[in-house]
Design a protein around this motif. Sequence first.
Motif, short mmCIF file in Angstrom:
data_model
loop_
_atom_site.label_atom_id
_atom_site.label_comp_id
_atom_site.label_asym_id
_atom_site.label_seq_id
_atom_site.Cartn_x
_atom_site.Cartn_y
_atom_site.Cartn_z
N ARG A 17 0.81 -1.22 0.00
CA ARG A 17 0.00 0.00 0.00
C ARG A 17 0.84 1.27 0.00
O ARG A 17 0.33 2.35 -0.27
N LEU A 18 2.13 1.16 0.34
CA LEU A 18 2.98 2.34 0.47
C LEU A 18 4.41 2.01 0.04
O LEU A 18 4.98 1.03 0.52
N VAL A 19 4.95 2.84 -0.84
CA VAL A 19 6.35 2.72 -1.27
C VAL A 19 7.05 4.02 -0.91
O VAL A 19 6.64 5.10 -1.35
N VAL A 20 8.10 3.92 -0.10
CA VAL A 20 8.86 5.09 0.36
C VAL A 20 10.28 4.96 -0.14
O VAL A 20 10.91 3.91 0.03
N THR A 21 10.81 6.02 -0.75
CA THR A 21 12.17 5.96 -1.24
C THR A 21 12.95 7.23 -0.95
O THR A 21 12.42 8.34 -1.09
N ASP A 22 14.18 7.04 -0.53
CA ASP A 22 15.12 8.14 -0.47
C ASP A 22 15.37 8.63 -1.90
O ASP A 22 15.06 7.93 -2.87
N MET A 23 15.95 9.82 -2.03
CA MET A 23 16.18 10.38 -3.36
C MET A 23 17.63 10.17 -3.81
O MET A 23 17.91 9.31 -4.61
N ASP A 24 18.56 10.98 -3.29
CA ASP A 24 19.95 10.93 -3.75
C ASP A 24 20.60 9.60 -3.42
O ASP A 24 20.57 9.14 -2.28
N GLY A 25 21.18 8.98 -4.43
CA GLY A 25 21.84 7.70 -4.24
C GLY A 25 20.89 6.53 -4.19
O GLY A 25 21.32 5.38 -4.06
#
Length: 285
Positions: A17-25
Amino acid sequence: MSTQHHQAATATPPDIRLVVTDMDGTLLDGDGKIPDSLWPLLAEMNRRGIAFCPASGRQYATLAAQFDAVDDGGMVYVAENGAYVVRGGAEVSSDPLEPAVVAWIVKETRRLVDEGGADVGVVVCGKRSAYVERSDEAFMAQVRKYYAAHEIVADATAVEDDFVKVALFDFGNAQDTTAPLLAPLADTHQVVVSSGHWVDVMNPAANKGAAVRRLQDALGVTPAQTVVFGDYRNDLEMLDTADWSYAMANAHPDVLDRARLRAPANTEDGVVRTVRELLGLTVRP
């Protein structure tokens, strides 16, 4: 350490239900850009009712600008390394930083530069804008990358805003030069080396993990329904919020050890490829 720790997922999660991702790298490619392959994936996720959340040290205004073309008004953002969370343009949570602490950091940074010769710039991060005293192009190039809304001011200690973070950019090695300056705050605040050059100071309750947990509560999502991607030490707490926690192949050793699973490197479109696999979509070469 489990065998699964070093392998890609082999079974499709029952209900992501939820996908969380850092940005840089992590999500961004080797040129620091969002991969074109993300946009059709977001459309499919939206069709399935799966929330997508960038989680970054970048300010909310910067993240919102990066996703403006696909944000229909309902996207969620974890900004300022977790100190400011926004959903659909409205605040979900924030962890304020005391003005007295902000002033101390600014003054100590000035002293480090004037007396110690360090090449360091400070960014005071408020909910409305970021504020800087340095205006040279080398420093401003770094500021513009992460802070779309920013102002150059004569005295950052005199600014009126709701502060959520102070970020220091060190043109040398942040771990060796800037982090020791902030050591007196380590017992009372979050002092995070978020890259080789950036150090962030935040409210002691603020981190990406705490922010994601609040977001999960707001969305009614469980850890078993959550996928998280990260590459650096400021992602560590966030990895603990998801059953499906991924370290990028290029991640810091601490992140590789903390995450349950491994994703291809950011330069290999690792986030998009992994999410497509989890959702049973064709994985593009």
